[in-house]
Design a protein around this motif. Structure first.
Motif, PDB file in Angstrom:
ATOM      1  N   VAL A   1       1.012  -0.829   0.556  1.00  0.00           N
ATOM      2  CA  VAL A   1       0.114  -0.036  -0.069  1.00  0.00           C
ATOM      3  C   VAL A   1       0.999   0.889  -0.040  1.00  0.00           C
ATOM      4  CG1 VAL A   1      -1.437  -1.236   1.565  1.00  0.00           C
ATOM      5  CG2 VAL A   1       0.037   0.419   2.119  1.00  0.00           C
ATOM      6  N   LEU A   2       0.151   2.060  -0.755  1.00  0.00           N
ATOM      7  CA  LEU A   2       0.768   3.910  -0.373  1.00  0.00           C
ATOM      8  C   LEU A   2       0.135   4.241   0.999  1.00  0.00           C
ATOM      9  CD1 LEU A   2       0.434   4.896  -3.772  1.00  0.00           C
ATOM     10  CD2 LEU A   2       3.004   3.112  -2.643  1.00  0.00           C
ATOM     11  N   GLY A   3       1.050   4.809   1.470  1.00  0.00           N
ATOM     12  CA  GLY A   3       1.765   5.894   2.469  1.00  0.00           C
ATOM     13  C   GLY A   3       0.046   7.057   2.674  1.00  0.00           C
TER      14      GLY A   3
ATOM     15  N   ILE B   1       9.141   5.920   3.727  1.00  0.00           N
ATOM     16  CA  ILE B   1       9.212   4.248   4.711  1.00  0.00           C
ATOM     17  C   ILE B   1       8.755   4.628   5.995  1.00  0.00           C
ATOM     18  CG2 ILE B   1      10.535   2.313   5.285  1.00  0.00           C
ATOM     19  CD1 ILE B   1      12.262   3.305   2.335  1.00  0.00           C
ATOM     20  N   GLY B   2       9.537   4.843   6.671  1.00  0.00           N
ATOM     21  CA  GLY B   2       8.621   5.186   8.158  1.00  0.00           C
ATOM     22  C   GLY B   2       7.670   5.725   8.535  1.00  0.00           C
ATOM     23  N   ARG B   3       7.405   6.971   7.656  1.00  0.00           N
ATOM     24  CA  ARG B   3       5.919   7.719   7.767  1.00  0.00           C
ATOM     25  C   ARG B   3       4.732   6.806   7.544  1.00  0.00           C
ATOM     26  NH1 ARG B   3       3.525  12.658   5.503  1.00  0.00           N
ATOM     27  NH2 ARG B   3       4.960  12.685   3.528  1.00  0.00           N
ATOM     28  N   THR B   4       5.135   5.461   6.099  1.00  0.00           N
ATOM     29  CA  THR B   4       4.298   5.033   5.927  1.00  0.00           C
ATOM     30  C   THR B   4       4.134   3.556   6.493  1.00  0.00           C
ATOM     31  OG1 THR B   4       4.641   5.160   3.586  1.00  0.00           O
ATOM     32  CG2 THR B   4       3.189   3.718   4.000  1.00  0.00           C
ATOM     33  N   GLN B   5       5.582   3.609   6.781  1.00  0.00           N
ATOM     34  CA  GLN B   5       5.436   1.915   7.818  1.00  0.00           C
ATOM     35  C   GLN B   5       4.030   1.872   9.369  1.00  0.00           C
ATOM     36  OE1 GLN B   5       6.435  -0.511   7.123  1.00  0.00           O
ATOM     37  NE2 GLN B   5       5.712  -2.101   8.849  1.00  0.00           N
ATOM     38  N   GLU B   6       3.994   3.668  10.019  1.00  0.00           N
ATOM     39  CA  GLU B   6       3.591   4.203  10.861  1.00  0.00           C
ATOM     40  C   GLU B   6       2.054   3.940  11.005  1.00  0.00           C
ATOM     41  OE1 GLU B   6       4.864   7.826  13.509  1.00  0.00           O
ATOM     42  OE2 GLU B   6       6.218   7.077  13.047  1.00  0.00           O
ATOM     43  N   LEU B   7       1.904   4.772   9.634  1.00  0.00           N
ATOM     44  CA  LEU B   7       0.772   4.404   9.161  1.00  0.00           C
ATOM     45  C   LEU B   7      -0.369   2.924   9.241  1.00  0.00           C
ATOM     46  CD1 LEU B   7       0.571   7.220   6.393  1.00  0.00           C
ATOM     47  CD2 LEU B   7      -0.718   7.176   8.272  1.00  0.00           C
ATOM     48  N   ILE B   8       0.608   2.409   8.220  1.00  0.00           N
ATOM     49  CA  ILE B   8       0.121   0.704   8.690  1.00  0.00           C
ATOM     50  C   ILE B   8       0.296   0.216   9.882  1.00  0.00           C
ATOM     51  CG2 ILE B   8       0.973  -1.580   7.561  1.00  0.00           C
ATOM     52  CD1 ILE B   8       2.794  -0.200   4.818  1.00  0.00           C
TER      53      ILE B   8
END
Ligand code: ZN
Length: 218
Positions: A35-37, A83-90
């Motif tokens: 998925v995209l952040g 990457i980090g920001r997207t991982q947080e949203l996931i």
């Protein structure tokens, strides 16, 4: 074609992802959604990732913006912002292996996928980098991608397929694709074959350097 792993990149999309999930449930095919952040930042779209996760699919990280391949962008904040920001949203939807898929622009593999700071970020964060070997070009050929994929897959024992849950019309052919794979003796598996993982939980398990821009050559 024996082993086939499906990955859906660039979503979730409200007009497409639910239909894809319906098909996968009906056909009993477990898959992964990269998925995209900026999309799951929208609560309604994140709900689609929640549904995918609840139905047994894996959720991976495919950057926040999906703008320029990360080997071609510089800046100290790129790894965290993309990457980090997207991982947080996931968040808790993430697979424990923290799957990350770089993007190549048209699906090309090569050193443009990652910069050295991005590779270091993935290693330090114990991510697993997931590559591919089947680009069906479904985004450009909504009605012909199934044949393209079948041709690429035919001689391969392991196929890791990239397709997109995007509003192109391509996913209308997903049931036909699944039928053709099974008619050809293929079996769907959710696991990623180790050949496609240059980095596994932060450990180098393949040719990671082949995915990293060499600053000296830039
Ligand atoms: Zn992508």
């Amino acid at each position: 074609m024996k082993h086939v792993t499906l990955t859906f990149d660039n979503g979730p999309e409200p007009d497409v992802t639910p239909g894809v999930l319906d098909i996968l449930a009906k056909e009993n095919v477990p898959a992964t959604f990269f998925v995209l952040g900026h999309k799951i930042d929208d609560p309604d779209r994140r709900k689609l990732a929640e549904r995918a996760h609840a139905e047994g699919h894996w959720i991976g990280n495919h950057t926040f913006h999906h703008d320029t391949p990360l080997g071609r962008v510089e800046g100290p904040n790129v790894p965290e912002d993309e990457i980090g920001r997207t991982q947080e949203l996931i968040g808790d939807l993430s697979h424990p292996d923290k799957f990350f898929r770089p993007f190549g622009g048209g699906g090309a593999l090569g050193p443009h996928l990652l910069s050295r700071p991005v590779a270091d970020f993935l290693t330090a964060g114990a991510y697993t980098c997931v590559l591919w070997n089947v680009i069906a070009r479904d985004w450009a050929d909504a009605d012909g991608w199934v044949e393209t994929a079948m041709e690429i897959m035919a001689p391969q024992d392991q196929s890791l397929v990239v397709i997109h849950d995007l509003p192109t019309g391509a996913m209308a052919h997903l049931p036909r694709f699944i039928d053709l794979v099974r008619e050809g003796g293929g079996e769907f598996q959710q696991e990623f074959h180790p050949d496609f993982l240059p980095l596994t939980r932060g450990r180098v398990t393949g040719d990671l350097d082949a995915c990293v821009t060499d600053p000296a050559a830039a």
